[in-house]
Design an enzyme around this catalytic site. Structure first.
Site, PDB file in Angstrom:
ATOM      1  N   GLY A  46       0.831  -1.190   0.000  1.00 46.68           N
ATOM      2  CA  GLY A  46       0.000   0.000   0.000  1.00 46.68           C
ATOM      3  C   GLY A  46       0.871   1.247   0.000  1.00 46.68           C
ATOM      4  O   GLY A  46       2.005   1.208   0.483  1.00 46.68           O
ATOM      5  N   GLN A  51       3.080  10.086   1.123  1.00 48.94           N
ATOM      6  CA  GLN A  51       4.369   9.400   1.269  1.00 48.94           C
ATOM      7  C   GLN A  51       5.321   9.722   0.120  1.00 48.94           C
ATOM      8  O   GLN A  51       6.523   9.489   0.228  1.00 48.94           O
ATOM      9  CB  GLN A  51       4.163   7.883   1.327  1.00 48.94           C
ATOM     10  N   CYS A  94       5.503   0.032   7.409  1.00 44.54           N
ATOM     11  CA  CYS A  94       5.189   1.166   6.527  1.00 44.54           C
ATOM     12  C   CYS A  94       6.454   1.541   5.773  1.00 44.54           C
ATOM     13  O   CYS A  94       7.533   1.578   6.370  1.00 44.54           O
ATOM     14  CB  CYS A  94       4.710   2.340   7.384  1.00 44.54           C
ATOM     15  N   LEU A  95       6.308   1.836   4.484  1.00 39.13           N
ATOM     16  CA  LEU A  95       7.475   2.207   3.683  1.00 39.13           C
ATOM     17  C   LEU A  95       8.097   3.514   4.188  1.00 39.13           C
ATOM     18  O   LEU A  95       9.262   3.774   3.926  1.00 39.13           O
ATOM     19  CB  LEU A  95       7.085   2.337   2.203  1.00 39.13           C
ATOM     20  N   HIS A 136      -4.868   1.809   7.291  1.00 38.56           N
ATOM     21  CA  HIS A 136      -3.493   2.320   7.401  1.00 38.56           C
ATOM     22  C   HIS A 136      -3.247   3.409   6.346  1.00 38.56           C
ATOM     23  O   HIS A 136      -2.717   4.485   6.660  1.00 38.56           O
ATOM     24  CB  HIS A 136      -2.524   1.146   7.228  1.00 38.56           C
ATOM     25  N   GLU A 137      -3.654   3.139   5.107  1.00 34.47           N
ATOM     26  CA  GLU A 137      -3.400   4.109   4.028  1.00 34.47           C
ATOM     27  C   GLU A 137      -4.276   5.351   4.175  1.00 34.47           C
ATOM     28  O   GLU A 137      -3.818   6.471   3.922  1.00 34.47           O
ATOM     29  CB  GLU A 137      -3.629   3.471   2.652  1.00 34.47           C
ATOM     30  N   HIS A 140      -2.842   7.828   6.501  1.00 28.27           N
ATOM     31  CA  HIS A 140      -1.783   8.665   5.913  1.00 28.27           C
ATOM     32  C   HIS A 140      -2.346   9.973   5.360  1.00 28.27           C
ATOM     33  O   HIS A 140      -1.671  10.998   5.367  1.00 28.27           O
ATOM     34  CB  HIS A 140      -1.097   7.927   4.755  1.00 28.27           C
TER      35      HIS A 140
HETATM   36 NI    NI Z   1       2.264   3.409   5.607  1.00 27.32          NI
END
Ligand code: NI
Length: 170
Positions: A46, A51, A94-95, A136-137, A140
């Site tokens: 995701g 991000q 998370c990236l 989660h996304e 963000h």
């Molecule tokens: Ni994330």
């Protein structure tokens, strides 16, 4: 398509509240495609526009396992319209928080309304990993990271390590 640089916490752009897209045009579709390419390359399941430094309400996901056909989801202006009473705990990463993981409790199932890549209204009832991933996304888009759902002690420890890792890497 292009691979975009992924911001790492504690970057202030990750804490910004993203603006609605409202109309899915060619620039939004290009952003979605670039985000998918970036996510697959990472690799991740995701990615949210903040991000990659874009404060718009766009997320992409693909929870297909390795070896399975790709199932990309391109989502604009997602809205959680229902959550289950039941919660589920899942180990999240998370990236933008590389190499750190924590168990996070969230509603087990959600219904999400959104605009797809053609600007059509869609609604999905998500369970299991997809439900976690969507929440989660969507977090963000409001400047919320998974580490904001854990204790301040643990969060600050992770943030200190990320700052230190960046200094070493610079
Ligand atoms: Ni994330």
């Amino acid at each position: 398509m292009a691979i975009l640089p992924i911001l790492v916490a504690p970057d202030p752009l990750l804490k910004v509240k993203a603006k609605p897209v409202e109309r899915v045009d060619e620039s939004v579709r290009t952003l979605m495609d670039d985000m998918l390419e970036t996510m697959y390359a990472a690799p991740g399941i995701g990615l949210a526009a903040p991000q990659v430094g874009v404060a718009r309400r766009v997320i992409v996901l693909d929870i297909a396992r390795e070896g399975e056909p790709k199932r990309p989801l391109r989502i604009a202006d997602p809205e959680i319209v229902w959550v289950s009473d039941d919660d589920a705990e899942r180990n999240e990463g998370c990236l933008s928080v590389p190499e750190h993981y924590a168990d996070v409790v969230r509603p087990a199932e959600v219904k999400v309304r959104y605009l797809d890549e053609n600007g059509a209204r869609q609604e999905i009832h998500a369970t299991d990993l997809l439900a976690t991933c969507l929440q989660h996304e969507i977090d963000h888009l409001d400047g919320v990271l998974f580490i904001d759902h854990i204790s301040a002690l643990r969060r600050n420890m992770i943030l200190r390590k990320l700052v230190k890792a960046r200094r070493v890497g610079a």
